[in-house]
Design a protein around this motif. Structure first.
Motif, short mmCIF file in Angstrom:
data_model
loop_
_atom_site.label_atom_id
_atom_site.label_comp_id
_atom_site.label_asym_id
_atom_site.label_seq_id
_atom_site.Cartn_x
_atom_site.Cartn_y
_atom_site.Cartn_z
N ALA A 125 7.56 35.58 -21.60
CA ALA A 125 7.23 36.28 -20.36
C ALA A 125 6.38 35.41 -19.45
O ALA A 125 6.61 35.33 -18.24
N ALA A 126 5.41 34.73 -20.06
CA ALA A 126 4.54 33.84 -19.27
C ALA A 126 5.35 32.69 -18.67
O ALA A 126 5.16 32.31 -17.51
N LYS A 127 6.27 32.15 -19.45
CA LYS A 127 7.11 31.04 -18.97
C LYS A 127 7.95 31.46 -17.76
O LYS A 127 8.16 30.68 -16.83
N LEU A 128 8.43 32.72 -17.79
CA LEU A 128 9.28 33.21 -16.71
C LEU A 128 8.48 33.85 -15.58
O LEU A 128 9.06 34.23 -14.55
N GLY A 129 7.17 34.00 -15.79
CA GLY A 129 6.33 34.58 -14.75
C GLY A 129 6.52 36.07 -14.56
O GLY A 129 6.41 36.59 -13.44
N ILE A 130 6.82 36.77 -15.66
CA ILE A 130 7.00 38.22 -15.60
C ILE A 130 6.17 38.87 -16.69
O ILE A 130 5.62 38.19 -17.57
N SER A 131 6.07 40.19 -16.65
CA SER A 131 5.32 40.90 -17.69
C SER A 131 6.13 40.93 -18.98
O SER A 131 7.35 40.75 -18.98
N PHE B 170 10.18 41.37 -19.66
CA PHE B 170 10.97 40.47 -20.50
C PHE B 170 11.76 41.27 -21.54
O PHE B 170 12.95 41.03 -21.76
N LYS B 171 11.09 42.24 -22.16
CA LYS B 171 11.78 43.08 -23.15
C LYS B 171 12.92 43.86 -22.50
O LYS B 171 13.97 44.06 -23.11
N ALA B 172 12.72 44.29 -21.25
CA ALA B 172 13.77 45.02 -20.54
C ALA B 172 14.99 44.12 -20.32
O ALA B 172 16.14 44.58 -20.41
N ARG B 173 14.74 42.84 -20.05
CA ARG B 173 15.86 41.90 -19.87
C ARG B 173 16.64 41.73 -21.18
O ARG B 173 17.87 41.68 -21.17
N LEU B 174 15.91 41.65 -22.29
CA LEU B 174 16.59 41.53 -23.58
C LEU B 174 17.39 42.80 -23.89
O LEU B 174 18.51 42.72 -24.41
N THR B 175 16.82 43.95 -23.57
CA THR B 175 17.52 45.22 -23.80
C THR B 175 18.81 45.26 -22.99
O THR B 175 19.87 45.67 -23.51
#
Length: 203
Positions: free
Chosen positions: A164-170, A174-179
């Motif tokens: 999440a830190a690497k992508l600059g998001i919470s 990040f978990k929502a993207r994986l879902t």
């Protein structure tokens, strides 16, 4: 209904049609099916694999080279390794094969009987089931940029917080993207989603 349930229902239809077993290869790309399922006799499958007959099988050559449905006895291709004669010694004396889809992602299904040729109605049903299997198992053609980035992070061994830190998001984003990636790929776990994305060449 999940993909696996849909495919299982179609496999059951093939089983009803094929007293001596069947085999299915779906979305064959680069000489390898994305999904393979067989109910041929185990002894024949072991012998077939030990001798790499998938590289020598005239039925496979026929299916890769054309689309349609035919009885084994109607396919006039060389069989220098006597694959079909050897199959008969395992009870696979009569059969039919169906091929569907573009050459870049072709699907095939074969059915067998020990005591009779398959009828025209049987062939029509085989063709229908093969088409339905191909359509149900069609892989997604793309993932979103966000889904790809998230899966890349997992592939590189990043934990959720670091990714999440690497992508600059919470981390929740990040978990929502994986879902969403799992949903798109019909995967139960992130590792399964990553495997499927690689198999489908989406990463």
């Amino acid at each position: 209904m999940s993909l696996q349930t849909k495919l299982s229902d179609l496999y059951a239809e093939l089983g009803d049609l094929a007293p001596q077993g069947y085999a299915v290869g779906l979305h064959i790309r680069f000489a390898s099916p994305m999904i393979y399922h067989s109910r041929y006799p185990e002894e024949w499958v072991a012998y077939y694999n030990e001798n790499s007959y998938y590289l020598r099988d005239p039925l496979v050559f026929w299916g890769i080279g054309t689309t349609g449905t035919a009885r084994w006895s109607e396919i006039q291709l060389p069989d220098p390794f006597n694959v079909l004669k050897k199959a008969a010694t395992y009870g696979l004396k009569f059969g039919a094969v169906s091929s569907y889809g573009p050459i870049t992602s072709r699907s095939m299904a074969g059915i067998c009987s020990s005591d009779r040729e398959f009828s025209d109605d049987d062939l029509a049903r085989l063709a229908e089931i093969t088409a339905r299997l191909h359509i149900e198992a069609r892989p997604p053609t793309k993932l979103t940029k966000a889904q790809i980035e998230a899966l890349h992070c997992i592939a590189n061994g990043d934990r959720h917080t670091a990714a999440a830190a690497k992508l600059g998001i919470s981390e929740s984003a990040f978990k929502a993207r994986l879902t969403s990636a799992r949903t798109r790929l019909e995967a139960r776990t992130t590792s399964e989603a990553l495997r499927k994305a690689r198999e489908y060449r989406l990463l």
